[in-house]
Design a protein around this motif. Structure first.
Motif, mmCIF file in Angstrom:
data_model
loop_
_atom_site.group_PDB
_atom_site.id
_atom_site.type_symbol
_atom_site.label_atom_id
_atom_site.label_comp_id
_atom_site.label_asym_id
_atom_site.label_seq_id
_atom_site.Cartn_x
_atom_site.Cartn_y
_atom_site.Cartn_z
ATOM 1 N N ILE A 295 0.083 28.363 39.630
ATOM 2 C CA ILE A 295 0.901 27.487 38.573
ATOM 3 C C ILE A 295 0.322 26.978 37.547
ATOM 4 C CG2 ILE A 295 2.165 26.724 40.859
ATOM 5 C CD1 ILE A 295 -0.183 24.223 39.196
ATOM 6 N N ARG A 296 -1.084 27.259 37.180
ATOM 7 C CA ARG A 296 -1.442 27.050 35.819
ATOM 8 C C ARG A 296 -1.122 28.218 34.936
ATOM 9 N NH1 ARG A 296 -7.366 25.569 38.499
ATOM 10 N NH2 ARG A 296 -7.514 23.387 37.925
ATOM 11 N N GLU A 297 -0.690 29.444 35.600
ATOM 12 C CA GLU A 297 -0.120 30.294 34.543
ATOM 13 C C GLU A 297 1.264 30.471 34.660
ATOM 14 O OE1 GLU A 297 -2.173 33.346 36.751
ATOM 15 O OE2 GLU A 297 -4.490 32.544 35.832
ATOM 16 N N ARG A 298 1.835 30.185 35.637
ATOM 17 C CA ARG A 298 3.410 30.373 35.593
ATOM 18 C C ARG A 298 4.077 29.261 36.499
ATOM 19 N NH1 ARG A 298 3.912 36.245 38.608
ATOM 20 N NH2 ARG A 298 5.936 35.787 38.266
ATOM 21 N N SER A 299 5.342 28.871 36.359
ATOM 22 C CA SER A 299 6.018 27.896 36.938
ATOM 23 C C SER A 299 6.233 28.295 38.257
ATOM 24 C CB SER A 299 7.384 27.587 36.446
ATOM 25 O OG SER A 299 8.106 28.832 36.596
ATOM 26 N N LEU A 300 6.092 27.344 39.255
ATOM 27 C CA LEU A 300 6.536 27.736 40.680
ATOM 28 C C LEU A 300 7.818 28.290 40.830
ATOM 29 C CD1 LEU A 300 5.640 27.166 43.803
ATOM 30 C CD2 LEU A 300 6.905 24.925 43.640
ATOM 31 N N LYS A 301 8.891 27.960 40.235
ATOM 32 C CA LYS A 301 10.193 28.586 40.277
ATOM 33 C C LYS A 301 9.948 30.130 39.966
ATOM 34 C CE LYS A 301 14.812 28.155 38.849
ATOM 35 N NZ LYS A 301 15.239 29.306 38.479
ATOM 36 N N ASP A 302 9.245 30.300 39.069
ATOM 37 C CA ASP A 302 9.243 31.943 38.494
ATOM 38 C C ASP A 302 8.124 32.429 39.622
ATOM 39 O OD1 ASP A 302 8.680 34.292 37.016
ATOM 40 O OD2 ASP A 302 7.195 33.343 36.027
ATOM 41 N N ILE A 303 7.376 32.010 39.943
ATOM 42 C CA ILE A 303 6.472 32.531 41.049
ATOM 43 C C ILE A 303 7.362 32.701 42.491
ATOM 44 C CG2 ILE A 303 4.424 32.494 42.602
ATOM 45 C CD1 ILE A 303 3.114 30.695 40.522
ATOM 46 N N TYR A 304 8.068 31.880 42.854
ATOM 47 C CA TYR A 304 8.659 31.834 44.012
ATOM 48 C C TYR A 304 9.916 32.866 43.788
ATOM 49 C CZ TYR A 304 12.028 30.860 47.733
ATOM 50 O OH TYR A 304 12.703 30.685 48.758
ATOM 51 N N GLU A 305 10.659 32.858 42.647
ATOM 52 C CA GLU A 305 11.653 34.035 42.692
ATOM 53 C C GLU A 305 11.526 35.381 42.038
ATOM 54 O OE1 GLU A 305 14.445 32.285 39.912
ATOM 55 O OE2 GLU A 305 14.925 30.559 41.133
ATOM 56 N N ASN A 306 10.145 35.635 41.497
ATOM 57 C CA ASN A 306 9.839 36.908 40.999
ATOM 58 C C ASN A 306 8.593 37.497 41.407
ATOM 59 O OD1 ASN A 306 12.309 36.672 39.143
ATOM 60 N ND2 ASN A 306 11.139 35.212 38.133
ATOM 61 N N THR A 307 7.984 37.029 42.473
ATOM 62 C CA THR A 307 6.983 38.021 42.918
ATOM 63 C C THR A 307 7.091 38.416 44.388
ATOM 64 O OG1 THR A 307 5.859 35.875 43.599
ATOM 65 C CG2 THR A 307 5.250 36.390 41.452
ATOM 66 N N PRO A 308 6.773 39.906 44.413
ATOM 67 C CA PRO A 308 6.965 40.475 45.733
ATOM 68 C C PRO A 308 6.201 39.824 46.758
ATOM 69 C CG PRO A 308 6.520 42.181 43.977
ATOM 70 C CD PRO A 308 6.388 40.837 43.335
ATOM 71 N N GLU A 309 5.190 39.321 46.404
ATOM 72 C CA GLU A 309 4.068 38.766 47.460
ATOM 73 C C GLU A 309 4.636 37.650 48.273
ATOM 74 O OE1 GLU A 309 1.314 40.483 44.304
ATOM 75 O OE2 GLU A 309 3.328 39.330 44.294
ATOM 76 N N LEU A 310 5.926 36.802 47.584
ATOM 77 C CA LEU A 310 6.439 35.922 48.138
ATOM 78 C C LEU A 310 7.860 36.314 48.651
ATOM 79 C CD1 LEU A 310 4.210 34.064 46.902
ATOM 80 C CD2 LEU A 310 5.963 32.319 46.762
ATOM 81 N N ARG A 311 8.332 37.418 48.484
ATOM 82 C CA ARG A 311 9.545 37.956 48.679
ATOM 83 C C ARG A 311 9.677 39.179 49.812
ATOM 84 N NH1 ARG A 311 11.466 33.946 47.227
ATOM 85 N NH2 ARG A 311 12.184 34.312 49.060
ATOM 86 N N PHE A 312 8.481 39.427 50.318
ATOM 87 C CA PHE A 312 8.589 40.676 51.250
ATOM 88 C C PHE A 312 9.301 40.690 52.574
ATOM 89 C CE2 PHE A 312 4.834 37.958 52.587
ATOM 90 C CZ PHE A 312 5.059 37.892 53.911
ATOM 91 N N ASN A 313 9.976 39.112 52.823
ATOM 92 C CA ASN A 313 10.667 39.177 53.877
ATOM 93 C C ASN A 313 12.246 39.282 53.399
ATOM 94 O OD1 ASN A 313 9.125 38.778 56.281
ATOM 95 N ND2 ASN A 313 8.610 36.698 55.563
#
Length: 476
Positions: A295-313
């Protein structure tokens, strides 16, 4: 930055997902647990500042998080932890906490209540000797119960959590009775897996075939909990789809609608946050493989919506639900629903998800085929927080159990309160019988083809049935 998932053709549903976040606010800890997955002790390098932490609370509120559970290390070792808790409740979210329970004074308990912390889970990992040994602190066990009383006195709801391993498995009924005695209303159980310190102490881990003895006991404790008004809750790596699944998932105390395991929820209904701002889909998952961003580099919303590591399910096609599976899980009849059970468990054993050795259904199928699985360490862990080694899994012939062998867990070793045995002298025998009946059910149902099971040969069946219970008790 990872490619936008919408652009990759993956539909991201952000409306009904973000319900629960587990936030490690510091790695500093006043205990030295031999099974600690995060190797807690000293603070992490570059833990979030107060300003950064409070901003993250706002981002979680904006994202739709409903509950934030503060953990460590030991959460109260961070000086501004109550300020963080107050901000969570001010923004309309529920603040809870998991603690080792060592060092919470009466005054701290009152301040926790004032900050809005509504529920606390205290970790109890055995009776006094075993708990203090595992936690690396003499007096830790007694302090847990002092802490629970202090929290109850100020009106905070108290539950407990316990890891099941070679130290604690035989003591679960006595732990249960102690928790009922002190008024705990919830008790979550989880199998110890080889992450962090536990990877260095893998001798404490139960082997897959020992689940055959663990689950009849858990089923009994869950049923007893309905009468004693304590919810015995199965953690994510307790399962799956065996004969006791419905009882363990659908606890009458909590009126749960979850009657069976429905797959990993990482990134869908859970978020994990590390003290330096790293974001994962589940707090237990290894850092290196599952961190989507910071979150120091990107917003939580951005990380949540746009990273495969959080979307593998997130999957759109039915066939994609099982493409990561391998080994026994790949051929399981429940694969499309279970999806390999707990990904944390699989990954810390084998360095990748998709094949979970801690499955009761799988252990029964193995036993009915006259086989069992056993793992052993092949590569040691690196020594970093949330690290793991690599284990090798072998399939071998089902082994008869010598009741004198204390290196292998057995129902015959379980310690029950004396008055339980006085009320039901044949309790242990009944649990052994349920163990054998579970295997017999798989044979009679046709789930295992006759040609795969020696149970259909009368001579071999009798031998296997004898192995399904301690020689002290008559086989079915």
């Amino acid at each position: 930055m990872s490619a936008n998932l919408e652009g990759a053709g993956i539909k991201v549903n952000t409306l009904s997902r973000q319900t629960y976040a587990v936030w490690e606010i510091t790695l500093k800890c006043n205990l030295a647990c031999s099974h600690c997955g995060s190797r807690a002790g000293d603070s992490r390098v570059n833990e979030l500042t107060t300003t950064e932490a409070l901003d993250l609370v706002q981002q979680m509120a904006d994202l739709g998080i409903e509950e934030i559970s503060l953990i460590g290390g030991e959460a109260f070792m961070r000086p501004d932890w109550l300020m963080i808790a107050s901000e969570i409740t001010r923004l309309g979210m529920k603040a809870t906490m998991t603690t080792g329970g060592f060092g919470i004074s009466e005054g701290t308990a009152k301040r926790m209540k004032q900050a809005g912390i509504s529920a606390v889970s205290v970790s109890i990992d055995g009776l006094e000797k075993e708990h203090d040994l595992l936690r690396g602190k003499p007096g830790a066990w007694k302090q847990c119960f002092i802490t629970m009383q202090r929290l109850r006195d100020v009106g905070i709801s108290v539950g407990c959590n316990t890891q099941i391993n070679r130290y604690s498995a035989t003591q679960l009924p006595l732990i249960y009775e102690k928790l009922v005695e002190v008024g705990a209303r919830a008790w979550q159980l989880q199998l110890t897996v080889p992450m962090g310190n536990a990877a260095d102490n893998d001798g404490m881990l139960l082997q897959p075939y020992e689940l055959l003895d663990v689950f009849p006991m858990l089923n009994y404790l869950s049923q007893r909990g309905e009468k004693d008004r304590i919810s015995v809750q199965a953690g994510n790596n307790i399962g799956y789809f065996g004969p006791f699944e419905r009882q363990l998932r659908d606890n009458k105390v909590t009126n749960s609608d979850w009657a069976f395991y429905r797959g990993c929820g990482a990134g869908q209904n859970t978020l994990g946050i590390e003290a330096d701002g790293s974001i994962k889909g589940c707090p237990s998952l290894p850092t290196n493989a599952y961190t989507g961003g910071n979150i120091r580099e990107r917003s939580l919303k951005d990380i949540y919506e746009n990273t495969p590591e959080l979307r593998f399910n997130d999957v759109n096609k039915p066939e994609d639900r099982t493409k990561h599976l391998w080994g026994e899980c790949a051929s399981c009849e429940f694969a499309k629903v279970c999806r390999g059970g707990c990904n944390w468990t699989s990954h810390v054993f084998f360095g990748k998800r998709g094949n979970n050795p801690y499955c009761h259904h799988r252990a029964i199928k193995m036993a009915v085929r006259g086989k069992q699985e056993r793992f052993f360490l092949k590569e040691k862990a690196s020594g970093d927080p949330f690290d793991h080694g690599v284990f090798e899994l072998v399939v071998e012939d089902y082994q008869a159990h010598d009741p004198q062998d204390t290196s292998r867990f057995s129902l015959g070793q379980v310690q029950f309160p004396d008055y339980w045995l006085e009320a039901e002298p044949n309790l242990v025998n009944r649990l052994f019988t349920e163990r054998g009946l579970a295997m017999k059910q798989y044979v009679d149902s046709g789930l295992i083809p006759k040609e795969e099971s020696p149970w259909f040969d009368p001579v071999q069946r009798e031998a296997l049935m004898a192995k399904s219970a301690s020689p002290e008790y008559a086989p079915i």
